[in-house]
Write an enzyme that holds these catalytic residues in place. Structure first.
Site, PDB file in Angstrom:
ATOM      1  CB  CYS A  16      -0.911  -0.036   1.227  1.00  0.00           C
ATOM      2  SG  CYS A  16      -1.751   1.502   1.593  1.00  0.00           S
ATOM      3  CE1 TYR A 150      -5.866   3.086  -5.337  1.00  0.00           C
ATOM      4  CE2 TYR A 150      -4.269   4.869  -5.136  1.00  0.00           C
ATOM      5  CZ  TYR A 150      -4.638   3.563  -4.899  1.00  0.00           C
ATOM      6  OH  TYR A 150      -3.778   2.720  -4.231  1.00  0.00           O
TER       7      TYR A 150
END
Length: 301
Positions: A16, A150
């Site tokens: 992440c 994103y």
């Protein structure tokens, strides 16, 4: 939640990008003996959006609470529910509850709240005289790159993708131009501006370009952004940085929903990693030293 040495634990994952920010500053500040840390798995448990969803798996829980998932951590002392079971999670071992899942908040805590016990208490990555400049850069990096990839990935219309991609392209150009003036994003010293940007750009060629971008994808960093490449290498070579980087885990992490085989993960990494990035064998040795199990990269059935 008063600052204290040994009281807090960080649940995160090498994969992440937001977790990576926290790992970087924990290492740069010398907080390894102050805030403990462990890695969640590379697979989620249950189906997102259903009553079976438990978020990321927890292969081992050094806090002694028997957590097996992010759901367990979030709901240990309160009814948090199943939405947004994100990492990183800063956890208070004394009250047995989460302190923060906001990486921006955790970075500020790590920068100054634990200085009494930090190995490098005088290293300030958010000094008052630079805060305005750091935030100005973040106003480019966060919407354009960190969140921008994103926005491209989840764009539901061509127009939304075009808007996200334009923001990403602009942000990359701004950083490339800015790095002409100095070795780091705020000139001659490493700051939170670099810590916030590094993890996401570190992942760009190997992961984001393939997974999150459509046509037009634009160039890889290695094709058009030499100053960003030099900056990535420069940051990676700083003491304490390489130790908290594992792009092989990150590739498995991001492509877990695609059921990509470990062989394909390794090929993706080898084909697109930058020349100075470590070999698969070096990364495996590092994970063994971290205490991660040999089967860590295998997805859950």
């Amino acid at each position: 939640f008063p600052p204290a040495s040994g009281r807090y634990h960080l649940f995160l994952n090498y994969g992440c990008g937001w977790s990576h920010q926290c790992m970087l500053l924990r290492s740069l500040k010398g907080l390894e003996e102050v805030v403990s840390m462990s890695h969640v798995g590379v697979s989620r448990l249950g189906q997102m959006g259903t009553d079976t969803y438990q978020g990321w798996s927890v292969p081992y829980d050094p806090t002694g609470n028997g957590f097996q998932s992010a759901f367990d951590i979030y709901n240990h002392v309160s009814s948090y529910g199943r939405s947004q079971l994100t990492i990183p999670i800063l956890f208070d071992k004394e009250s047995r509850q989460g302190v923060s899942n906001d990486p921006a908040h955790i970075l500020l805590l790590f920068n100054s709240a634990f200085n009494e016990w930090a190995g490098k208490p005088h290293d300030d990555f958010y000094p008052p005289n630079m805060q305005q400049e750091i935030e100005a850069i973040n106003d480019v990096v966060f919407p354009g790159i960190n969140d921008g990839v994103y926005r491209c990935w989840f764009a539901s219309t061509p127009e939304a993708y075009e808007e996200g991609f334009a923001g990403l392209s602009t942000a990359l150009r701004v950083l490339e131009e800015r790095l002409e003036a100095g070795p780091f994003l705020c000139g001659s010293v490493l700051s939170l501006a670099d810590v916030r940007a590094f993890p996401h750009l570190f992942r760009f060629d190997v992961i984001y370009h393939e997974l999150m971008l459509r046509d037009p994808k634009g160039p890889l960093l290695s094709e058009r952004f030499p100053r960003i490449l030099e900056w990535l290498k420069r940051v990676h070579e700083l003491p304490g940085v390489a130790e908290v980087c594992d792009l092989q885990v990150a590739t498995r992490f991001y492509f877990s929903n695609d059921k990509m085989s470990l062989e394909d993960v390794n090929k993706r990494y080898n084909d697109f990693k930058l020349p100075w990035m470590p070999s698969l064998e070096e990364l495996a040795a590092k994970r063994r030293s971290d205490g991660l199990p040999e089967h860590y990269l295998e997805p859950l059935p």
